[in-house]
Design a protein around this motif. Sequence first.
Motif: not given
Length: 232
Positions: A16-38
């Motif tokens: 596993s190269r954690f800094d270079a996945p070819w596909l990733e699904i996650g979430a992060r903070e966007r202002g005061e809300a959370m945002e999912g991403y692919l």
Amino acid sequence: MQIFNAHPALYTGEVSRFDAPWLEIGARERGEAMEGYLRIGGREFETTGVLGWSGPPGEAEKRAFPAWTTLPGYRSLATGRNWHLAAAWGLGLGLAAYLVGGLAGGRLRRNLVPTRAMLAPRAVLADLAAHLTLRLPKSGGYNLLQRLAYLAVVVLVLPAMIVSGLAMSPAVHAAAPWTGDVFGGRQSARSAHFLGAGLLALFIGVHLLMLVLHQPLRRLRGMTLGVRETRP
């Protein structure tokens, strides 16, 4: 999907190269809300409410696939693995029985291998046009696209999923390193396993859609009871 949620990223190669996945699904903070991403390669898509960040209002949580798509619905990697391995036995034994019966009785050759006439350019274009316009024949055996789809699933996708699944087992990989080598590494095998599951889901979805659109009751009777009508 439950297992994937434990580490929602895919890699190529052996480790596993954690800094270079070819596909990733996650979430992060966007202002005061959370945002999912692919994220696929260098492209990123917002998937809030579907992938990465999902759940009822006020109860949303960070998880790659939403709860309604996983078995079990709650977070449990151990239980998900148990369900997965139990289903794998049915998949592997069912495929083996199908292949043995199909080869012994000649069904694979008769019903799934395309004939020379089917591969003629004019016949290929006619079959594509029939599928695109949903004007499929009401009787007869499998057409070209059906044969190619079934053959790809039975001969390529399902065996690849079984071998890639074995490659991810440390005990099996230690005893038979070739299971991972044929995919270019264990992480590539995990990626192939995930993509194979997606192809199976797509195959089943299209299969059911075509069934619903084209004489579903007659087709279901033939599939479940073996009744075949000879008239067009």
